[in-house]
Scaffold this active site. Structure first.
Site, PDB file in Angstrom:
ATOM      1  N   GLY A   1      27.823 115.574  90.566  1.00  0.00           N
ATOM      2  CA  GLY A   1      27.344 116.960  90.584  1.00  0.00           C
ATOM      3  C   GLY A   1      26.499 117.248  89.359  1.00  0.00           C
ATOM      4  O   GLY A   1      25.446 117.905  89.443  1.00  0.00           O
TER       5      GLY A   1
ATOM      6  N   ASN B   1      31.087  98.349  98.394  1.00  0.00           N
ATOM      7  CA  ASN B   1      32.278  99.095  97.943  1.00  0.00           C
ATOM      8  C   ASN B   1      33.569  98.558  98.568  1.00  0.00           C
ATOM      9  O   ASN B   1      34.612  98.512  97.906  1.00  0.00           O
ATOM     10  CB  ASN B   1      32.151 100.581  98.298  1.00  0.00           C
TER      11      ASN B   1
ATOM     12  N   LYS C   1      25.761  99.613 101.295  1.00  0.00           N
ATOM     13  CA  LYS C   1      26.524 100.046 100.115  1.00  0.00           C
ATOM     14  C   LYS C   1      28.031 100.094 100.428  1.00  0.00           C
ATOM     15  O   LYS C   1      28.863  99.774  99.586  1.00  0.00           O
ATOM     16  CB  LYS C   1      26.017 101.439  99.679  1.00  0.00           C
TER      17      LYS C   1
ATOM     18  N   GLY D   1      31.342 117.227  88.809  1.00  0.00           N
ATOM     19  CA  GLY D   1      31.824 116.067  88.053  1.00  0.00           C
ATOM     20  C   GLY D   1      30.634 115.190  87.711  1.00  0.00           C
ATOM     21  O   GLY D   1      29.549 115.706  87.395  1.00  0.00           O
ATOM     22  N   ALA D   2      30.819 113.868  87.799  1.00  0.00           N
ATOM     23  CA  ALA D   2      29.752 112.936  87.416  1.00  0.00           C
ATOM     24  C   ALA D   2      28.504 113.116  88.289  1.00  0.00           C
ATOM     25  O   ALA D   2      27.389 113.324  87.784  1.00  0.00           O
ATOM     26  CB  ALA D   2      30.277 111.508  87.509  1.00  0.00           C
TER      27      ALA D   2
END
Ligand SMILES: NC(=O)c1ccc[n+]([C@@H]2O[C@H](COP(=O)([O-])OP(=O)(O)OC[C@H]3O[C@@H](n4cnc5c(N)ncnc54)[C@H](OP(=O)(O)O)[C@@H]3O)[C@@H](O)[C@H]2O)c1
Length: 379
Positions: free
Chosen positions: A18, A228, A224, A15-16
């Protein structure tokens, strides 16, 4: 390494994340990059629709070039070669990990290097307790904390919007091994095929790769995580752009961060006691998380990074919620709730994160219900 040697690296979840990794591995190394798709159908779709190429638009570069690279080999559970996997990158969403790994488990052994490149926390516990239960047959585990930003536009093109690098470290299977000597980093750099590939100078420079001990990476990962834990569920629940809540988010961010830190301090005790125990010892890197991971500092950092620097951004959880996709809440605020229970703390000790988790889940359920039943406010 001989001139002809090629490292094979399988990517589970093209996806994004990867793709951003695959494209730069193809640009700057000679690795054989092998994506693993969920099914024959998804594999065929990739081969037909994408012409067997992986592409990304580098919108932070002048002219925003679309870079495309051919993929020599790609597989799915039905077509898998059934040979042991040397290097495996996991870039699925956190909640997809268990199902995605299942078909490949017979080919993952103690010689496999497996790197998780995902947001959130709690996948290690899942791997330990539900997937690699036999401690004698566990892969070498690594964690990547990626700060690059990638999104898919309406035309389906992946856009690499923000270049911000990635940190990697060997991920210890047990809490007792949470603190690593500097020598571990040196040994992996010299002997481990995955680390050697990811730290090849050209690739590492272009991708912004940093390799460190686990405790150094963990302090960045917790930082991080707190960003999030605030930005994602709050913007998803309120359905707002990050910068819209800049002047009003202080109290809720403070409640979330304060509660998270109280629980994380217990769960990651060796990290928070690191300075006292290892300060001044040359075998260990110098660092002090207690200066950074405080409630006051993190409220101002989360507001600065989330609502100021990324003022115009729509968080990934809000996007997932708007497009009615599952959200990663179980591995963000939900992780803190599970930790509190595992540590036998009073249920009240995690009530803020529990409520935040429930509200974000409720928002997704509401969006899904409106898709079917319409928006009753406009009737
Ligand atoms: N995007 C960002 O900018 C960004 C930045 C930092 C961190 N992250 C984190 O990185 C992780 C990955 O995010 P992402 O944005 O890359 O997600 P994504 O674009 O949704 O990619 C996930 C990929 O995993 C694949 N997948 C799911 N189940 C699978 C299975 N059973 N077998 C094989 N492939 C499977 C999906 O394929 P299908 O299409 O077949 O479902 C999809 O291609 C998340 O934890 C996210 O929070 C993302």
């Amino acid at each position: 390494m001989t001139a002809t040697h090629r490292t094979t690296i399988h990517i589970l979840g093209l996806g994004a994340m990867g793709t951003v990794l695959a494209v730069d591995l193809l640009r700057f190394t000679n690795a054989l990059v092998v994506p693993l798709f969920r099914s024959q159908e998804r594999l065929a779709q990739f081969q037909e629709a994408n012409g067997n190429k992986t592409s990304i638009r580098k919108i932070y570069l002048e002219g925003a070039p679309l870079l495309s690279y051919p993929i020599e080999r790609s597989e799915c559970p039905e077509s898998f070669s059934k040979k042991p996997i040397d290097n495996l990158v996991v870039t699925t969403k956190t909640y997809q990990t268990k199902e995605a790994l299942a078909p490949y488990l017979p080919y993952i052994n103690e010689n496999t290097n497996l790197i998780l490149i995902q947001n959130g926390l709690g996948i290690l516990q899942l791997l330990r307790e539900e997937i690699f239960i036999d401690s004698k047959n566990r892969p070498n585990l690594f964690q990547g904390v990626i700060s690059h930003g990638v999104y898919q536009d309406n035309a389906g093109v992946l856009n690499h919007a923000g270049w911000a690098g990635m940190k990697i470290a060997r991920l210890p299977w047990t809490d007792e091994d949470m603190i690593q000597k500097k020598i571990i980093v040196k040994q992996d750099l010299a002997n481990n095929s995955l680390v050697k590939l990811l730290m090849e100078p050209k690739f590492a420079k272009e991708f912004g790769m940093e390799h460190s001990t686990y405790q150094e990476m963990l302090s960045g990962q917790l930082f991080k995580f707190l960003v999030n834990a605030c930005i994602n569920p709050v913007t998803a629940t309120l359905d707002c752009i990050n910068g819209e809540i800049k002047d009003s988010c202080g109290p809720i961010f403070r409640s979330i961060i304060d509660e998270c830190l109280q629980i994380l301090r217990l769960a990651y005790k060796p990290l928070f006691e690191y300075r006292e125990k290892f300060g001044g010892n040359d075998e260990y890197p110098d660092m002090n998380v207690n200066e950074v991971l405080t409630t006051d500092n993190m409220v101002s950092e989360v507001t600065r990074i989330g609502c100021d620097i990324n003022a115009k951004n729509s968080s990934s959880m809000r996007q997932d919620s708007l497009f009615l996709r599952d959200i990663e809440i179980e591995f963000i605020n939900g992780y803190v709730v599970r930790l509190a229970s595992k540590l036998n703390l009073d249920p009240n000790s995690s009530k803020v994160n529990k409520t935040i988790q429930e509200m974000a889940s409720l928002r997704l359920a509401l969006n899904r219900s409106r898709k079917i039943n319409g928006d009753w406010r406009s009737e």
